[in-house]
Scaffold this active site. Structure first.
Site, PDB file in Angstrom:
ATOM      1  CG  ASN A   9      -1.732   1.232   1.383  1.00 50.90           C
ATOM      2  OD1 ASN A   9      -1.834   2.021   0.437  1.00 50.90           O
ATOM      3  ND2 ASN A   9      -2.326   1.424   2.542  1.00 50.90           N
ATOM      4  CE  LYS A  11      -0.148   3.361   4.612  1.00 54.44           C
ATOM      5  NZ  LYS A  11      -0.140   3.474   6.062  1.00 54.44           N
ATOM      6  CG  HIS A 102      -5.818   2.181   4.949  1.00 56.62           C
ATOM      7  ND1 HIS A 102      -5.417   3.138   5.854  1.00 56.62           N
ATOM      8  CD2 HIS A 102      -4.809   1.282   4.865  1.00 56.62           C
ATOM      9  CE1 HIS A 102      -4.218   2.808   6.307  1.00 56.62           C
ATOM     10  NE2 HIS A 102      -3.820   1.696   5.724  1.00 56.62           N
ATOM     11  CD  GLU A 104      -2.964   5.696   6.504  1.00 54.19           C
ATOM     12  OE1 GLU A 104      -2.916   5.753   5.256  1.00 54.19           O
ATOM     13  OE2 GLU A 104      -2.082   5.144   7.195  1.00 54.19           O
ATOM     14  CD  GLU A 174      -3.716  -2.341   6.940  1.00 54.19           C
ATOM     15  OE1 GLU A 174      -2.611  -2.605   6.482  1.00 54.19           O
ATOM     16  OE2 GLU A 174      -4.328  -1.297   6.691  1.00 54.19           O
ATOM     17  N   GLY A 180       2.292   2.236  10.668  1.00 52.81           N
ATOM     18  CA  GLY A 180       3.274   3.314  10.557  1.00 52.81           C
ATOM     19  C   GLY A 180       3.969   3.655  11.865  1.00 52.81           C
ATOM     20  CB  SER A 220       4.873  -1.891  11.919  1.00 52.17           C
ATOM     21  OG  SER A 220       4.514  -0.536  12.165  1.00 52.17           O
TER      22      SER A 220
HETATM   23  P1  PGA Z   1       2.694   0.287   7.523  1.00 52.46           P
HETATM   24  O1  PGA Z   1       1.259   0.548   6.869  1.00 52.46           O
HETATM   25  O2  PGA Z   1       3.202  -1.017   6.983  1.00 52.46           O
HETATM   26  O3  PGA Z   1       3.537   1.452   7.104  1.00 52.46           O
HETATM   27  O4  PGA Z   1       2.493   0.224   9.011  1.00 52.46           O
HETATM   28  C1  PGA Z   1       0.368  -0.507   6.640  1.00 52.46           C
HETATM   29  C2  PGA Z   1      -0.904   0.017   6.044  1.00 52.46           C
HETATM   30  O5  PGA Z   1      -1.356   1.095   6.461  1.00 52.46           O
HETATM   31  O6  PGA Z   1      -1.501  -0.610   5.150  1.00 52.46           O
END
Ligand code: PGA
Length: 257
Positions: A9, A11, A102, A104, A174, A180, A220
């Site tokens: 992903n 982003k 997601h 976010e 997630e 993140g 992560s």
């Molecule tokens: P990350 O993000 O691996 O940077 O923690 C995962 C995601 O948001 O899909």
């Protein structure tokens, strides 16, 4: 046998040129160290920005294991919705998956379960495959409400689907506190929640269908922890943010099954 999936992903990262370079580097890396899983069992997905989708779809044509995902779609089919991107438009790029829900998007763009259900419906109607995300915030876990929250997120947004439709959905668990942050869920925490999700699927659709649905872990994931996470019985792969932007690291993650 359900699919193993390593999905990136990206982003809101990478220009068109940077995206082209990243895909080229990952594909080259895969040629040098081909994944151990047999073709067909493992899928690799690049969730690129909208601007990159057509180019990405073109670049991965030579590798049947690699597929392209959009990171979002509109809940409207077409028309006067300035700045939105429809499932038809996504389909026309050659992308096959759409990441939906997601955290976010839920948090910064106020996406509700109802809106996500509409997006899931449109995605399936256009024969695209949803990667449906769910996950709890830290305070929800600390209050012991994480299983309930995931149950609600899933039942509100995808449990109206019939058996044929649900089989096309990939679920990504997630936990928001792991995204993140560098704080990964332990393999035991991931397995525990994935088993709960599979159990919900079994109760609703029966075990045969539940066993066919891939459940990815995200938050992560990196080259060091992927192997242990992916070795859990109900963890069918990962949805990877930051580490999917580094070609070497993502290739190592792909090779962690
Ligand atoms: P990350 O993000 O691996 O940077 O923690 C995962 C995601 O948001 O899909």
């Amino acid at each position: 046998m359900r699919k193993k999936i390593a999905a990136g992903n990206w982003k809101m990262n990478t220009t068109l040129q940077e995206g082209k370079q990243l895909i080229t580097d990952i594909l080259n890396g895969l040629e040098q160290t081909p994944p151990g899983q047999k073709a067909g069992e493992l899928e690799i997905i690049f969730g690129t920005p909208f601007i990159t989708l057509p180019l990405a779809a073109e670049l991965v044509k030579s590798n049947p294991q690699v597929h392209i995902a959009a990171q979002n779609c509109s809940n409207k089919e077409k028309g006067a919705y300035t700045g939105e991107t429809s499932v038809d438009q996504i389909k026309s790029t050659g992308a096959e998956y759409v990441i939906i829900g997601h955290s976010e998007r839920r948090e910064y763009f106020n996406e509700s379960d109802q809106l996500l259900a509409e997006k899931v419906n449109l995605t399936l109607k256009r024969e695209l495959l949803p990667v449906f995300c769910c996950g709890e915030q830290l305070q929800v876990r600390e209050a012991g409400n994480h299983f309930n929250l995931i149950k609600n997120q899933i039942s509100n947004a995808i449990f109206h689907l019939d058996s044929d439709q649900i089989k096309k959905v990939v679920i990504a668990y997630e936990p928001v506190w792991a995204i993140g942050t560098g704080v990964t869920a332990s393999p035991e925490q991931a397995q525990e929640m994935h088993a709960v999700i599979r159990n919900l699927l079994t109760e609703k659709y029966g075990s045969e269908i539940a066993e066919e649905i891939s459940i990815l872990y995200g938050g992560s994931v990196n080259a060091k922890n992927a192997k242990e996470l992916f070795s859990q019985p109900d963890v069918d792969g990962g949805l990877v943010g930051g580490a999917s932007l580094k070609a070497d690291e993502f290739v190592t993650i792909i090779n962690s099954f």
